[in-house]
Design an enzyme around this catalytic site. Structure first.
Site, PDB file in Angstrom:
ATOM      1  CB  SER A 191      -1.044   0.038   1.079  1.00 40.03           C
ATOM      2  OG  SER A 191      -1.898  -1.028   0.921  1.00 40.03           O
TER       3      SER A 191
ATOM      4  CB  THR B  29      -3.273  -5.303   6.251  1.00 40.53           C
ATOM      5  OG1 THR B  29      -3.012  -6.693   5.748  1.00 40.53           O
ATOM      6  CG2 THR B  29      -1.988  -4.774   7.227  1.00 40.53           C
TER       7      THR B  29
ATOM      8  CE  LYS C 114      -7.979  -6.549   5.257  1.00 41.65           C
ATOM      9  NZ  LYS C 114      -8.159  -7.140   3.902  1.00 41.65           N
TER      10      LYS C 114
ATOM     11  CG  ASP D  74     -10.600  -6.217   0.678  1.00 43.30           C
ATOM     12  OD1 ASP D  74      -9.696  -5.674   0.044  1.00 43.30           O
ATOM     13  OD2 ASP D  74     -10.432  -6.735   1.578  1.00 43.30           O
TER      14      ASP D  74
ATOM     15  CB  ALA E 224     -15.330 -20.961   3.507  1.00 45.39           C
ATOM     16  N   GLY E 225     -12.747 -18.087   3.776  1.00 47.97           N
ATOM     17  CA  GLY E 225     -12.008 -17.406   4.635  1.00 47.97           C
ATOM     18  C   GLY E 225     -12.597 -15.746   4.370  1.00 47.97           C
TER      19      GLY E 225
ATOM     20  CB  ALA F  66     -10.192 -13.240   0.388  1.00 45.93           C
TER      21      ALA F  66
ATOM     22  NE  ARG G  30     -12.721 -20.740   8.159  1.00 48.90           N
ATOM     23  CZ  ARG G  30     -11.917 -20.124   7.647  1.00 48.90           C
ATOM     24  NH1 ARG G  30     -10.803 -20.912   7.328  1.00 48.90           N
ATOM     25  NH2 ARG G  30     -11.484 -18.771   8.008  1.00 48.90           N
TER      26      ARG G  30
ATOM     27  CG  LEU H  13      -9.625 -12.774  -4.208  1.00 47.76           C
ATOM     28  CD1 LEU H  13     -10.430 -13.244  -5.535  1.00 47.76           C
ATOM     29  CD2 LEU H  13     -10.270 -12.956  -3.076  1.00 47.76           C
TER      30      LEU H  13
ATOM     31  CE1 TYR I  99      -0.332  -8.581  -3.524  1.00 47.81           C
ATOM     32  CE2 TYR I  99      -2.644  -9.006  -3.445  1.00 47.81           C
ATOM     33  CZ  TYR I  99      -1.353  -8.594  -3.051  1.00 47.81           C
ATOM     34  OH  TYR I  99      -1.476  -7.983  -1.692  1.00 47.81           O
TER      35      TYR I  99
HETATM   36  P1  NAP Z   1      -7.936 -16.946   5.232  1.00 50.70           P
HETATM   37  O1  NAP Z   1      -9.096 -16.243   5.638  1.00 50.70           O
HETATM   38  O2  NAP Z   1      -6.820 -17.336   5.822  1.00 50.70           O
HETATM   39  O3  NAP Z   1      -8.559 -18.329   4.377  1.00 50.70           O
HETATM   40  C1  NAP Z   1      -7.794 -19.129   3.445  1.00 50.70           C
HETATM   41  C2  NAP Z   1      -8.513 -19.845   2.747  1.00 50.70           C
HETATM   42  O4  NAP Z   1      -7.767 -20.800   1.964  1.00 50.70           O
HETATM   43  C3  NAP Z   1      -9.689 -20.755   3.472  1.00 50.70           C
HETATM   44  O5  NAP Z   1     -10.722 -21.139   2.770  1.00 50.70           O
HETATM   45  C4  NAP Z   1      -8.953 -22.122   3.649  1.00 50.70           C
HETATM   46  O6  NAP Z   1      -9.514 -23.352   3.628  1.00 50.70           O
HETATM   47  C5  NAP Z   1      -8.064 -22.026   2.259  1.00 50.70           C
HETATM   48  N1  NAP Z   1      -6.933 -22.881   2.252  1.00 50.70           N
HETATM   49  C6  NAP Z   1      -5.774 -22.638   2.767  1.00 50.70           C
HETATM   50  N2  NAP Z   1      -4.831 -23.715   2.423  1.00 50.70           N
HETATM   51  C7  NAP Z   1      -5.390 -24.685   1.796  1.00 50.70           C
HETATM   52  C8  NAP Z   1      -5.232 -25.810   1.279  1.00 50.70           C
HETATM   53  N3  NAP Z   1      -3.811 -26.220   1.399  1.00 50.70           N
HETATM   54  N4  NAP Z   1      -6.044 -26.577   0.505  1.00 50.70           N
HETATM   55  C9  NAP Z   1      -7.333 -25.946   0.536  1.00 50.70           C
HETATM   56  N5  NAP Z   1      -7.799 -24.922   0.732  1.00 50.70           N
HETATM   57  C10 NAP Z   1      -6.869 -23.983   1.618  1.00 50.70           C
HETATM   58  O7  NAP Z   1      -7.328 -16.077   4.121  1.00 50.70           O
HETATM   59  P2  NAP Z   1      -8.209 -14.805   3.325  1.00 50.70           P
HETATM   60  O8  NAP Z   1      -7.910 -13.623   3.974  1.00 50.70           O
HETATM   61  O9  NAP Z   1      -9.555 -15.359   2.884  1.00 50.70           O
HETATM   62  O10 NAP Z   1      -7.261 -14.832   1.760  1.00 50.70           O
HETATM   63  C11 NAP Z   1      -7.280 -15.602   0.952  1.00 50.70           C
HETATM   64  C12 NAP Z   1      -6.440 -15.074  -0.292  1.00 50.70           C
HETATM   65  O11 NAP Z   1      -7.080 -13.947  -0.855  1.00 50.70           O
HETATM   66  C13 NAP Z   1      -5.003 -14.884   0.163  1.00 50.70           C
HETATM   67  O12 NAP Z   1      -3.806 -15.558  -0.645  1.00 50.70           O
HETATM   68  C14 NAP Z   1      -4.935 -13.420   0.375  1.00 50.70           C
HETATM   69  O13 NAP Z   1      -3.728 -12.978  -0.026  1.00 50.70           O
HETATM   70  C15 NAP Z   1      -5.889 -13.055  -1.098  1.00 50.70           C
HETATM   71  N6  NAP Z   1      -6.265 -11.835  -0.885  1.00 50.70           N
HETATM   72  C16 NAP Z   1      -6.049 -10.700  -2.150  1.00 50.70           C
HETATM   73  C17 NAP Z   1      -6.654  -9.726  -2.063  1.00 50.70           C
HETATM   74  C18 NAP Z   1      -6.310  -8.882  -3.242  1.00 50.70           C
HETATM   75  O14 NAP Z   1      -6.629  -7.663  -3.078  1.00 50.70           O
HETATM   76  N7  NAP Z   1      -6.159  -9.337  -4.384  1.00 50.70           N
HETATM   77  C19 NAP Z   1      -7.679  -9.111  -0.812  1.00 50.70           C
HETATM   78  C20 NAP Z   1      -7.576 -10.242  -0.063  1.00 50.70           C
HETATM   79  C21 NAP Z   1      -7.116 -11.384   0.253  1.00 50.70           C
HETATM   80  P3  NAP Z   1      -9.937 -24.083   5.274  1.00 50.70           P
HETATM   81  O15 NAP Z   1     -11.147 -22.950   5.653  1.00 50.70           O
HETATM   82  O16 NAP Z   1     -10.287 -25.399   5.036  1.00 50.70           O
HETATM   83  O17 NAP Z   1      -8.611 -23.567   5.989  1.00 50.70           O
END
Ligand code: NAP
Length: 277
Positions: free
Chosen positions: A20, A65, A69, A106, A133-134, A136, A161, A221, A223
């Site tokens: 940022s 961040t 959040k 977002d 289902a996190g 994002a 989740r 998502l 990058y």
């Molecule tokens: P999070 O809350 O930690 O959620 C992670 C997600 O990934 C959960 O659904 C998790 O599943 C799944 N996962 C992790 N490891 C896995 C594996 N080995 N196999 C299958 N599923 C797996 O993270 P988040 O905040 O949602 O972020 C997710 C991604 O989006 C990150 O890479 C982040 O950098 C990216 N992001 C990008 C932007 C952008 O501006 N482009 C904005 C926000 C986020 P479980 O529930 O089973 O653990």
């Protein structure tokens, strides 16, 4: 006496990785705005004091961040519908009276990134398949429901989740077991990887993409890397793809405009600045 230059920044723990400052720094220089945007390391146990300090120092606002959040919502005086529904804020603004306004951009960033490639968002007019289902994923679901998407199919490694998000967001969100890619992809007009699987270049595609129609648009998502295994596999199926960097760039636009008074543009030059090593 001239007014002091506006101050803004980003708070997180850790904070060194944040793109940022580079992004907002580019806009400040490009637009000739006399403001400052700085990374600020805030530990969770200092969050309340940090927000009070930012208010006292006259900050116009900050991005938020990991890991703050969700927690910042409890300390805001006003919370937008988007932030409340998603359950997290990434953009805070102090008004003239010092009241703290919390927003989540977002969802806006996700849709604007798609609009760059599909201006009418026709990809959201059919069934959409979402992996993950996190946090994002919550922003993506809210954005697509707000855009009028008729059906969202959600698949997640931990199915509970996904079920919790289906209850939270209502009947247009349906949970699909991870071992039923046929149900997930059938007639999908958009496929979204909202998992963090793919951040390491050695990581594989999160789910079997064999049934993904070649007419679907696919977006990730993640990058870093820009061209993920998920996007490569979708392209191999004949799908058009959209990388995740545009979401990061677009989500920053509303905050910059609120704090510094000018609406910045997301351009190729900005992409290059943010991608530079
Ligand atoms: P999070 O809350 O930690 O959620 C992670 C997600 O990934 C959960 O659904 C998790 O599943 C799944 N996962 C992790 N490891 C896995 C594996 N080995 N196999 C299958 N599923 C797996 O993270 P988040 O905040 O949602 O972020 C997710 C991604 O989006 C990150 O890479 C982040 O950098 C990216 N992001 C990008 C932007 C952008 O501006 N482009 C904005 C926000 C986020 P479980 O529930 O089973 O653990």
């Amino acid at each position: 006496m001239t007014a002091p230059a506006p101050l803004a920044g980003v708070i997180g723990d850790p904070i060194g990785h944040s793109k940022s400052p580079r992004l907002h720094g580019h806009w400040l220089a490009q637009l000739g705005v006399p403001g400052h945007y700085i990374p600020i390391h805030v530990r969770p146990d200092h969050l309340v004091n940090a927000l009070d300090g930012l208010r006292a120092l006259g900050f116009a606002g900050v991005n938020v961040t990991i890991p703050h959040k969700e927690q910042v919502l409890a300390h805001a005086d006003q919370v937008t519908d988007a932030a409340r529904s998603i359950g997290a804020a990434n953009t805070l603004t102090f008004d003239a009276a010092g009241q703290l306004h919390a927003d989540n951009t977002d969802a806006y960033g996700f849709l604007q990134n798609l609009r760059d490639h599909d201006p009418d968002l026709s990809c959201a007019k059919g069934p959409v398949a979402i992996l993950g289902a996190g946090g994002a994923s919550r922003a993506v679901i809210w954005a697509l429901l707000d855009a009028g998407c008729p059906e969202l199919r959600l698949a997640n490694r931990t199915e509970d989740r996904a079920q919790a998000l289906a209850r939270r967001f209502g009947p247009r969100v349906k949970v699909v077991p991870v071992d039923r890619p046929d149900q997930l992809w059938s007639d999908a007009s958009l496929a979204v990887n909202a998992t963090s699987l793919g951040m390491a270049t050695t990581q594989a595609v999160p789910f079997d993409l064999s049934g993904l129609p070649d007419t679907a648009l696919a977006t990730d998502l993640i990058y870093t890397p820009l061209d993920t295994a998920f996007l490569q596999a979708a392209r191999a199926k004949g799908c058009a793809t959209v990388d995740g960097l545009g979401m990061l760039l677009h989500q920053a636009v509303p905050g910059f405009e609120r704090w510094f008074g000018q609406r910045p543009q997301v351009t190729d030059a900005l992409r290059q600045v943010v991608l530079a090593p």
